[in-house]
Write a protein that holds these residues in place. Sequence first.
Motif, mmCIF file in Angstrom:
data_model
loop_
_atom_site.group_PDB
_atom_site.id
_atom_site.type_symbol
_atom_site.label_atom_id
_atom_site.label_comp_id
_atom_site.label_asym_id
_atom_site.label_seq_id
_atom_site.Cartn_x
_atom_site.Cartn_y
_atom_site.Cartn_z
ATOM 1 N N LEU A 261 -64.422 50.541 -30.877
ATOM 2 C CA LEU A 261 -63.308 50.391 -29.941
ATOM 3 C C LEU A 261 -63.470 51.438 -28.851
ATOM 4 N N VAL A 262 -63.410 50.996 -27.595
ATOM 5 C CA VAL A 262 -63.474 51.903 -26.445
ATOM 6 C C VAL A 262 -62.117 51.878 -25.770
ATOM 7 N N LEU A 263 -61.463 53.018 -25.734
ATOM 8 C CA LEU A 263 -60.082 53.089 -25.267
ATOM 9 C C LEU A 263 -59.941 54.211 -24.246
ATOM 10 N N THR A 264 -59.274 53.921 -23.134
ATOM 11 C CA THR A 264 -58.966 54.970 -22.162
ATOM 12 C C THR A 264 -57.454 55.146 -22.085
ATOM 13 N N SER A 265 -57.034 56.371 -21.781
ATOM 14 C CA SER A 265 -55.611 56.681 -21.786
ATOM 15 C C SER A 265 -55.287 57.772 -20.773
ATOM 16 N N ARG A 266 -54.083 57.711 -20.238
ATOM 17 C CA ARG A 266 -53.540 58.859 -19.537
ATOM 18 C C ARG A 266 -53.333 60.001 -20.528
ATOM 19 N N THR A 267 -53.351 61.220 -20.017
ATOM 20 C CA THR A 267 -52.984 62.372 -20.828
ATOM 21 C C THR A 267 -51.470 62.532 -20.719
#
Length: 251
Positions: free
Chosen positions: A142-148
């Motif tokens: 799973l490749v996931l991007t997120s705001r901090t």
Amino acid sequence: MSGYDVLAEVYEWLISDEKLTPAEFAAAFDDVIRLLPSNARVLDCSCGTGQLAVGLAGLGMRVVATDASAAMVRRAGELAEELGASLRKVRAAWHQLTDHFDDASFDMVFCVGNSLHHAEGAKGRMAALESMSRLLRPGGRLVLTSRTWELVRARGSRLDVRDELVRRNGRDALVIYRWEIAPHWEQEHHIEIAVAQVDADGTVLVRSELLSCWPYRYDELSSQLHSVGLRVETSTFDPEAEGYMVVATRV
């Protein structure tokens, strides 16, 4: 979950210059893409207007693009048709993914574009992660991007106005974000995004949408990934950076 049906029509103004074309968007994930065979089966959930999905298809992968927004799925299909990319499109929210696909049917699942915070609370986020985990084959990623969100919450409610016009397809627009930060982490937060398109004759057309979101700490996300059978392989999390990427492997 929020719709994005209004913003779908102007979403290109929200994509960074570096990821504007499908090839550029896919290239941003070269480090994980190179781990896959050329014919890998890949899911791009929360696909938006399809830049990543179409970019992956252009690399010879078997790609499925899903989104909860009908307008986003339509735009992804239009982009695929325009560029001659082979792509399967399905309208589905995260909790509906397992209704459409068999368990262990993908080599990689992408959940990018800061989308996971639209899952409703800890329970909704867990359900989303569990659905994505189930669709991965053992060893899949799973490749996931997120705001901090630690940074976002520290800044409080505010209005962010871009300091310059964004140009897309010969047209200019001003992008504005209005943040409503709730007192507590577990409460519903809101982001209103407005795109004010400025035409050559001076006419201004504004499209905006109020989006619900439920923030999370990085440690909470890591714990939930572990709970659904995913082991964090790499992470770019930095508490002082605006965002991060996590790559987690299906155990």
